[in-house]
Motif scaffolding. Structure first.
Motif, PDB file in Angstrom:
ATOM      1  N   ASP A 102       1.204  -0.908   0.336  1.00 40.76           N
ATOM      2  CA  ASP A 102      -0.279   0.221   0.093  1.00 40.76           C
ATOM      3  C   ASP A 102       0.471   1.136  -0.140  1.00 40.76           C
ATOM      4  O   ASP A 102       0.465   2.125  -0.652  1.00 40.76           O
ATOM      5  CB  ASP A 102      -0.818  -0.236   1.017  1.00 40.76           C
ATOM      6  N   LEU A 103       2.143   1.125   0.635  1.00 41.82           N
ATOM      7  CA  LEU A 103       2.889   2.255   1.115  1.00 41.82           C
ATOM      8  C   LEU A 103       3.695   2.820  -0.564  1.00 41.82           C
ATOM      9  O   LEU A 103       4.196   4.023  -0.650  1.00 41.82           O
ATOM     10  CB  LEU A 103       3.823   1.866   2.297  1.00 41.82           C
ATOM     11  N   LEU A 104       4.166   1.541  -1.117  1.00 42.99           N
ATOM     12  CA  LEU A 104       4.797   1.355  -2.235  1.00 42.99           C
ATOM     13  C   LEU A 104       3.755   2.390  -3.575  1.00 42.99           C
ATOM     14  O   LEU A 104       3.865   3.469  -3.625  1.00 42.99           O
ATOM     15  CB  LEU A 104       5.296   0.221  -2.085  1.00 42.99           C
ATOM     16  N   PHE A 105       2.775   2.441  -2.872  1.00 44.82           N
ATOM     17  CA  PHE A 105       1.287   2.043  -4.225  1.00 44.82           C
ATOM     18  C   PHE A 105       1.239   3.773  -4.478  1.00 44.82           C
ATOM     19  O   PHE A 105       1.299   4.898  -4.946  1.00 44.82           O
ATOM     20  CB  PHE A 105       0.837   1.463  -4.178  1.00 44.82           C
ATOM     21  N   LYS A 106       1.215   3.794  -2.466  1.00 43.42           N
ATOM     22  CA  LYS A 106       1.218   5.168  -1.767  1.00 43.42           C
ATOM     23  C   LYS A 106       1.707   6.306  -2.646  1.00 43.42           C
ATOM     24  O   LYS A 106       1.041   7.929  -3.158  1.00 43.42           O
ATOM     25  CB  LYS A 106       0.294   5.886  -0.632  1.00 43.42           C
ATOM     26  N   LEU A 107       3.183   6.111  -2.518  1.00 35.75           N
ATOM     27  CA  LEU A 107       4.080   6.898  -3.015  1.00 35.75           C
ATOM     28  C   LEU A 107       4.559   6.975  -4.066  1.00 35.75           C
ATOM     29  O   LEU A 107       5.644   7.397  -4.929  1.00 35.75           O
ATOM     30  CB  LEU A 107       5.969   6.563  -1.994  1.00 35.75           C
ATOM     31  N   LYS A 108       4.152   6.479  -5.423  1.00 31.09           N
ATOM     32  CA  LYS A 108       4.446   5.834  -6.197  1.00 31.09           C
ATOM     33  C   LYS A 108       5.699   5.299  -6.999  1.00 31.09           C
ATOM     34  O   LYS A 108       6.496   5.918  -7.703  1.00 31.09           O
ATOM     35  CB  LYS A 108       4.097   7.264  -7.442  1.00 31.09           C
ATOM     36  N   LEU A 109       5.865   4.214  -5.826  1.00 27.91           N
ATOM     37  CA  LEU A 109       7.439   3.223  -6.336  1.00 27.91           C
ATOM     38  C   LEU A 109       7.201   2.172  -6.235  1.00 27.91           C
ATOM     39  O   LEU A 109       7.471   1.594  -5.886  1.00 27.91           O
ATOM     40  CB  LEU A 109       8.232   3.505  -4.845  1.00 27.91           C
TER      41      LEU A 109
END
Length: 279
Positions: A102-109
């Motif tokens: 979720d965090l990777l998606f949110k930060l567009k990484l």
């Protein structure tokens, strides 16, 4: 083994996030405190912390060394730890894997050559993440990792018994509790949502049983194991057990180290990790 000074001119808005400078983002199960340091164009390293010590205190020194060597470093507090939310849900490896993604998606990484580092409980999360997203992971580092057959220390086994653990926390004075729990735990032991997260983790997390996930890690993913010879939390014998399931893994044993080698031996551990990542 030397650490080269590179990447001094970081371009990211998230650079040098340490201490209270981390940022908060809202994810599926609530807020997550994260720290993103380095150049956005550099290879990504995800650092996953242990059960009771949050991301910044675990990885601040290593993060700085990785940034200097040309890596973008993401570290964050698991749900129920540090400054992240403590949702009233079941705490297992799947929850933390979901939080990571979720965090990777949110930060567009959106990167497909990720390096993952897991310490203690975070090692089990790293194993589960790598088995589920093998196409993204290039290298995996496990430090004093849980995830396969292991006898927990007596106080954690005792705490796994429903209600007994909470009763122990409620009745034992802080000067006795400090021998078996972290400073962060003592600071939050009166918070019901934190206690739920802690004891739900003890009851539901996969501290063992990830042999199948380990065996699924292909030789295309480089794996490195790090242990302290005197680790009393996850005994050094587990390092050999891990290699049975991941025979291509390399390893480093610190002869005078314990479970907390990231703190007690920062120069040795950081240099070893940097060298492995640069191979």
């Amino acid at each position: 083994m030397t650490v080269t000074e590179t990447n001094k001119n970081c371009k990211s808005d998230f650079t040098k996030a340490t201490g209270k400078d981390g940022k908060i983002v809202n994810l599926t199960h609530g807020n997550t405190r994260y720290y993103l340091s380095g150049n956005m164009e550099d290879p990504l390293v995800i650092c996953l912390h242990g059960m009771s010590v949050a991301a910044d205190s675990t990885y601040s020194t290593l993060s700085n060394d990785l940034v200097m060597n040309g890596y973008l470093v993401l570290r964050f507090d698991f749900y129920g730890r540090g400054e992240s939310a403590s949702p009233l849900t079941e705490y297992n490896a799947d929850l933390f894997v979901e939080q990571t993604e979720d965090l990777l998606f949110k930060l567009k990484l959106h990167k497909n050559d990720v390096r993952v580092i897991g310490f203690s409980m975070g090692g089990a999360v790293a194993i589960k993440y790598t088995s589920m997203y093998s196409e993204k992971v290039k290298k995996l580092v496990l430090i004093g990792s849980t995830g396969i057959a292991e006898v927990l220390p007596w106080y954690l086994r005792f705490s796994q018994v429903k209600k007994l653990g909470k009763k122990l926390v409620e009745t034992l004075p802080s000067h006795l509790l400090e021998f078996v729990v972290s400073k962060e735990f003592l600071e939050k032991k009166d918070d019901p949502s934190f206690l739920h997260a802690y004891f739900s983790t003890l009851e539901n997390f996969e501290f063992k049983g990830l042999e199948r996930e380990l065996s699924s890690i292909s030789e295309d993913i480089d794996v490195h194991l790090m242990w302290g010879m005197w680790d009393r939390m996850v005994h050094v014998e587990r390092c050999q057990d891990f290699q049975k399931y991941v025979p291509h893994a390399s390893h480093t044993i610190l002869e005078d180290g314990g479970h907390t080698i990231l703190w007690s031996h920062p120069e040795e551990t950081n240099s070893d990790i940097v060298q492995f990542l640069e191979k």
